[in-house]
Design a protein around this motif. Sequence first.
Motif, PDB file in Angstrom:
ATOM      1  N   VAL A   9     -62.514 -37.570  51.916  1.00 17.77           N
ATOM      2  CA  VAL A   9     -62.796 -39.090  51.840  1.00 17.77           C
ATOM      3  C   VAL A   9     -64.165 -39.095  53.022  1.00 17.77           C
ATOM      4  O   VAL A   9     -63.976 -38.343  54.066  1.00 17.77           O
ATOM      5  N   LEU A  10     -65.070 -39.568  52.738  1.00 11.39           N
ATOM      6  CA  LEU A  10     -65.932 -39.961  53.548  1.00 11.39           C
ATOM      7  C   LEU A  10     -66.152 -41.335  54.070  1.00 11.39           C
ATOM      8  O   LEU A  10     -66.399 -42.261  53.104  1.00 11.39           O
ATOM      9  N   LEU A  11     -66.037 -41.750  55.050  1.00  7.54           N
ATOM     10  CA  LEU A  11     -66.193 -42.836  55.737  1.00  7.54           C
ATOM     11  C   LEU A  11     -67.498 -42.853  56.637  1.00  7.54           C
ATOM     12  O   LEU A  11     -67.507 -42.436  57.557  1.00  7.54           O
ATOM     13  N   PHE A  12     -68.416 -43.731  55.911  1.00  2.00           N
ATOM     14  CA  PHE A  12     -69.723 -44.132  56.832  1.00  2.00           C
ATOM     15  C   PHE A  12     -69.238 -45.291  57.555  1.00  2.00           C
ATOM     16  O   PHE A  12     -68.969 -46.180  57.080  1.00  2.00           O
ATOM     17  N   PHE A  13     -70.029 -45.230  58.836  1.00  2.00           N
ATOM     18  CA  PHE A  13     -69.829 -46.412  59.657  1.00  2.00           C
ATOM     19  C   PHE A  13     -70.933 -46.594  60.311  1.00  2.00           C
ATOM     20  O   PHE A  13     -71.808 -45.618  60.717  1.00  2.00           O
ATOM     21  N   PRO A  14     -71.422 -47.958  60.890  1.00  2.00           N
ATOM     22  CA  PRO A  14     -72.770 -48.089  61.356  1.00  2.00           C
ATOM     23  C   PRO A  14     -72.957 -47.422  62.691  1.00  2.00           C
ATOM     24  O   PRO A  14     -73.757 -46.655  62.924  1.00  2.00           O
ATOM     25  N   LEU A  15     -72.034 -47.810  63.755  1.00  2.00           N
ATOM     26  CA  LEU A  15     -72.451 -47.378  65.030  1.00  2.00           C
ATOM     27  C   LEU A  15     -71.162 -47.175  65.910  1.00  2.00           C
ATOM     28  O   LEU A  15     -70.346 -48.059  65.618  1.00  2.00           O
ATOM     29  N   ALA A  16     -70.819 -46.147  66.725  1.00  2.00           N
ATOM     30  CA  ALA A  16     -69.865 -46.002  67.788  1.00  2.00           C
ATOM     31  C   ALA A  16     -69.857 -47.106  68.711  1.00  2.00           C
ATOM     32  O   ALA A  16     -70.863 -47.874  68.971  1.00  2.00           O
ATOM     33  N   ASP A  49     -51.159 -40.105  55.753  1.00  2.00           N
ATOM     34  CA  ASP A  49     -50.981 -40.579  54.435  1.00  2.00           C
ATOM     35  C   ASP A  49     -52.309 -39.711  53.670  1.00  2.00           C
ATOM     36  O   ASP A  49     -51.871 -39.373  52.453  1.00  2.00           O
ATOM     37  N   TYR A  50     -53.353 -39.703  54.357  1.00  2.00           N
ATOM     38  CA  TYR A  50     -54.215 -38.832  53.585  1.00  2.00           C
ATOM     39  C   TYR A  50     -53.945 -37.497  53.676  1.00  2.00           C
ATOM     40  O   TYR A  50     -54.120 -36.765  52.549  1.00  2.00           O
ATOM     41  N   GLU A  51     -53.291 -36.804  54.482  1.00  2.00           N
ATOM     42  CA  GLU A  51     -52.636 -35.392  54.497  1.00  2.00           C
ATOM     43  C   GLU A  51     -51.871 -35.140  53.273  1.00  2.00           C
ATOM     44  O   GLU A  51     -51.987 -34.185  52.499  1.00  2.00           O
ATOM     45  N   LYS A  52     -51.120 -36.241  53.129  1.00  2.00           N
ATOM     46  CA  LYS A  52     -50.007 -36.257  51.949  1.00  2.00           C
ATOM     47  C   LYS A  52     -50.679 -36.084  50.545  1.00  2.00           C
ATOM     48  O   LYS A  52     -50.241 -35.562  49.578  1.00  2.00           O
ATOM     49  N   LEU A  53     -51.836 -36.787  50.458  1.00  2.00           N
ATOM     50  CA  LEU A  53     -52.624 -36.848  49.248  1.00  2.00           C
ATOM     51  C   LEU A  53     -53.495 -35.774  49.302  1.00  2.00           C
ATOM     52  O   LEU A  53     -54.408 -35.508  48.526  1.00  2.00           O
ATOM     53  N   GLY A  54     -53.443 -34.706  50.097  1.00  2.00           N
ATOM     54  CA  GLY A  54     -54.262 -33.556  49.884  1.00  2.00           C
ATOM     55  C   GLY A  54     -55.799 -33.753  50.458  1.00  2.00           C
ATOM     56  O   GLY A  54     -56.618 -33.044  49.905  1.00  2.00           O
ATOM     57  N   ALA A  55     -55.943 -34.687  51.254  1.00  2.00           N
ATOM     58  CA  ALA A  55     -57.381 -35.109  51.384  1.00  2.00           C
ATOM     59  C   ALA A  55     -57.720 -34.815  53.135  1.00  2.00           C
ATOM     60  O   ALA A  55     -57.012 -35.149  53.919  1.00  2.00           O
ATOM     61  N   THR A  56     -59.004 -34.429  53.128  1.00  2.00           N
ATOM     62  CA  THR A  56     -59.731 -34.594  54.501  1.00  2.00           C
ATOM     63  C   THR A  56     -60.693 -35.586  54.620  1.00  2.00           C
ATOM     64  O   THR A  56     -61.112 -36.052  53.785  1.00  2.00           O
ATOM     65  N   VAL A  57     -60.385 -36.181  55.803  1.00  2.00           N
ATOM     66  CA  VAL A  57     -61.196 -37.266  56.313  1.00  2.00           C
ATOM     67  C   VAL A  57     -62.223 -37.011  57.339  1.00  2.00           C
ATOM     68  O   VAL A  57     -62.085 -36.543  58.119  1.00  2.00           O
ATOM     69  N   TYR A  58     -63.593 -37.589  56.740  1.00  2.00           N
ATOM     70  CA  TYR A  58     -64.656 -37.223  57.778  1.00  2.00           C
ATOM     71  C   TYR A  58     -65.284 -38.813  57.961  1.00  2.00           C
ATOM     72  O   TYR A  58     -65.585 -39.344  56.869  1.00  2.00           O
TER      73      TYR A  58
END
Length: 157
Positions: free
Chosen positions: A37-44, A62-71
Amino acid sequence: MAIPVGTHAPDFTLKTKTADGLKDVKLSENFGQRSTVLLFFPLAFTGVCTQEMCDQSGGLADYEKLGATVYAISVDSPFAQEAWAKANRIGLTLLSDLNKTTIKAYDVVFPMLAGVGDTAARAAFVIGKDGIVKYAEQTPTPKDLPNFVAIKAALAK
């Protein structure tokens, strides 16, 4: 507009700040192993971005259970991202696209945000193990959040 579902996800290598220093993260290292999963966001250090990343950090299991890495990807430096993550207990892997090559490859550039320059638009992608985009969304404005229910549904398929 964000790159469409069904296309091969543009590969990238971006920096993240860890306790051991800067580390390269390459998207294609997940191919054949995990969805991403890629989450693009404007600014910290901005309100909506902080709320989004804190909420998603709380749901990493929840993402881990779905077998996903989140960046989560922004144009901030990895050092600014690290300070922001520590200040707000953000547990996502934050990737720095300081040179803006990845936001351009995914076609999610938000031009001249608040007059400060080009940033990432708020966007979300689900990349399958096969490297193909399974879900793509760019929100209408930086204040709008992605549809996280739809993201998780795409991962569950």
